[in-house]
Design an enzyme around this catalytic site. Sequence first.
Site, PDB file in Angstrom:
ATOM      1  N   HIS A 197     -59.847 -61.924  30.931  1.00 18.05           N
ATOM      2  CA  HIS A 197     -59.609 -60.645  31.605  1.00 18.05           C
ATOM      3  C   HIS A 197     -58.136 -60.302  31.798  1.00 18.05           C
ATOM      4  O   HIS A 197     -57.811 -59.253  32.340  1.00 18.05           O
ATOM      5  CB  HIS A 197     -60.324 -60.605  32.960  1.00 18.05           C
ATOM      6  CG  HIS A 197     -59.748 -61.581  33.944  1.00 18.05           C
ATOM      7  ND1 HIS A 197     -60.305 -62.800  34.179  1.00 18.05           N
ATOM      8  CD2 HIS A 197     -58.655 -61.525  34.731  1.00 18.05           C
ATOM      9  CE1 HIS A 197     -59.589 -63.454  35.065  1.00 18.05           C
ATOM     10  NE2 HIS A 197     -58.570 -62.703  35.412  1.00 18.05           N
TER      11      HIS A 197
HETATM   12  C1  UD1 Z   1     -56.720 -63.113  38.150  1.00 22.29           C
HETATM   13  C2  UD1 Z   1     -55.429 -62.578  38.686  1.00 22.29           C
HETATM   14  C3  UD1 Z   1     -55.716 -61.768  39.898  1.00 22.29           C
HETATM   15  C4  UD1 Z   1     -56.722 -60.652  39.540  1.00 22.29           C
HETATM   16  C5  UD1 Z   1     -57.976 -61.260  38.934  1.00 22.29           C
HETATM   17  C6  UD1 Z   1     -58.886 -60.185  38.390  1.00 22.29           C
HETATM   18  C7  UD1 Z   1     -53.879 -64.263  37.892  1.00 22.29           C
HETATM   19  C8  UD1 Z   1     -52.941 -65.359  38.230  1.00 22.29           C
HETATM   20  N1  UD1 Z   1     -54.544 -63.671  38.935  1.00 22.29           N
HETATM   21  O1  UD1 Z   1     -57.211 -64.099  39.061  1.00 22.29           O
HETATM   22  O2  UD1 Z   1     -54.510 -61.213  40.359  1.00 22.29           O
HETATM   23  O3  UD1 Z   1     -57.088 -59.956  40.680  1.00 22.29           O
HETATM   24  O4  UD1 Z   1     -57.622 -62.092  37.858  1.00 22.29           O
HETATM   25  O5  UD1 Z   1     -60.205 -60.643  38.229  1.00 22.29           O
HETATM   26  O6  UD1 Z   1     -54.029 -63.946  36.764  1.00 22.29           O
HETATM   27  N2  UD1 Z   1     -66.029 -66.103  38.826  1.00 22.29           N
HETATM   28  C9  UD1 Z   1     -67.360 -65.842  39.111  1.00 22.29           C
HETATM   29  N3  UD1 Z   1     -68.094 -65.148  38.184  1.00 22.29           N
HETATM   30  C10 UD1 Z   1     -67.568 -64.738  36.994  1.00 22.29           C
HETATM   31  C11 UD1 Z   1     -66.205 -65.031  36.724  1.00 22.29           C
HETATM   32  C12 UD1 Z   1     -65.465 -65.700  37.670  1.00 22.29           C
HETATM   33  O7  UD1 Z   1     -67.879 -66.221  40.160  1.00 22.29           O
HETATM   34  O8  UD1 Z   1     -68.296 -64.119  36.207  1.00 22.29           O
HETATM   35  C13 UD1 Z   1     -65.245 -66.816  39.851  1.00 22.29           C
HETATM   36  C14 UD1 Z   1     -64.652 -68.112  39.388  1.00 22.29           C
HETATM   37  O9  UD1 Z   1     -65.548 -69.173  39.553  1.00 22.29           O
HETATM   38  C15 UD1 Z   1     -63.410 -68.239  40.261  1.00 22.29           C
HETATM   39  C16 UD1 Z   1     -62.972 -66.801  40.448  1.00 22.29           C
HETATM   40  O10 UD1 Z   1     -64.116 -65.998  40.176  1.00 22.29           O
HETATM   41  O11 UD1 Z   1     -63.737 -68.763  41.521  1.00 22.29           O
HETATM   42  C17 UD1 Z   1     -61.876 -66.492  39.490  1.00 22.29           C
HETATM   43  O12 UD1 Z   1     -61.743 -65.143  39.396  1.00 22.29           O
HETATM   44  P1  UD1 Z   1     -61.027 -64.423  38.169  1.00 22.29           P
HETATM   45  O13 UD1 Z   1     -61.547 -63.047  38.159  1.00 22.29           O
HETATM   46  O14 UD1 Z   1     -61.148 -65.267  36.960  1.00 22.29           O
HETATM   47  O15 UD1 Z   1     -59.556 -64.315  38.694  1.00 22.29           O
HETATM   48  P2  UD1 Z   1     -58.234 -65.135  38.475  1.00 22.29           P
HETATM   49  O16 UD1 Z   1     -57.851 -65.280  37.052  1.00 22.29           O
HETATM   50  O17 UD1 Z   1     -58.293 -66.365  39.288  1.00 22.29           O
END
Ligand code: UD1
Length: 354
Positions: A197
């Site tokens: 993403h």
């Molecule tokens: C990143 C950005 C953040 C932004 C976000 C957008 C960085 C350093 N930070 O955070 O600023 O707001 O992306 O989404 O790049 N999860 C689920 N279901 C899913 C996918 C993920 O529960 O389908 C959970 C994961 O287990 C984890 C969290 O969501 O706990 C991670 O979220 P994610 O959207 O991947 O964000 P980041 O990359 O951490």
Amino acid sequence: MKVALIVGTRPQIIKSQPLIKEILSRKSKVSIIHTGQHYDYEMSKAFFKELKIRDPDVNLGVSTGSTSRQLGEIISKLEKPLKKISPDVVVVPGDTRSALGAALSANRMGIPLAHLEAGARSYDNKMEEEVNRRLIDHCSDLLFAPTKNCLKNLHAEAVLGRTYFTGDTMYDVFLEYQKLLKLESHSKEKFVLMTIHRRDNIEDYHKMKKILELAKTISKLGYKVIFPIHPHTKKQISSFKLSLKDIHTIAPVKYSQMLTLLSKTKLLLTDSGGLQKEAFWSNTACITLRKNTEWIETLDKNHNTLLGTIKKSDLYKISRILNSKKQKEKSKPMRLFGNGRASKKIVSILLKQF
Ligand code: UD1
């Protein structure tokens, strides 16, 4: 103590859950303000429900649009509720636009500011999040570092606020759900999990095309590629007219489903910040489709491999991971992110001040 907690996106809701629980259990008050940055049900409301967090007290309902417009709206729309709540401290988790807007708003209003997940650095100023977290750290009064390395970064930058190594609240909630779901990391199944993403990847046609080609090649090796697709990624892929054939796309999944998939997958392909850490804690091999990471602890013993540009030779590396019968050597990752009691430590520090 009266806390105002500002969230706006999926990862912020997740990392705030144990903190909210802890504040309430210590007989203090917390007002939850949602900026509305993530508005889809499965990116926001679903997490409040699943993680048993009460609905936000205020939703700013910021409009979608350019970064500056959204940021401006967050700063100005926060003024009224913050005046009304008159909190002892504003807590902002992470590095999102919502976090930066809230930090600036609190700072201008003279309200003490605490930053959760302070000191994370990728040293890549092209990342919006990197600039956000640097600015937040430099205007915070209390800085809660999730790892010793984050603490070191804060000291190197001579931030003005008080710094603490507390551990990572994402690890607190991870441990809670790992236990609840009885997850085990030793029996891997024949599939690869993928999440993409980051703007850097999804807004670049060639990068996105290469990522999808890699996923298709993996699926030809006999591994199903499961791809919970972020709404922005979906939009971009369709505007690029790229095909998702041979890739098993699904809607974003709930937190418990994500942790379950993560514990079973042979390999995680991701550009997520949070998922790199969760793969590490789940003892799951991870390839991060980025040039850098703020979570350098996960690079230990090749648990996480960075792949900024995908080359043909990388397929060899990937098939070696997929074909390996040996379980990854279980390192001692856990203490690196605290002991699962970060929220307790943070609330104790806050209670001493307010
Ligand atoms: C990143 C950005 C953040 C932004 C976000 C957008 C960085 C350093 N930070 O955070 O600023 O707001 O992306 O989404 O790049 N999860 C689920 N279901 C899913 C996918 C993920 O529960 O389908 C959970 C994961 O287990 C984890 C969290 O969501 O706990 C991670 O979220 P994610 O959207 O991947 O964000 P980041 O990359 O951490």
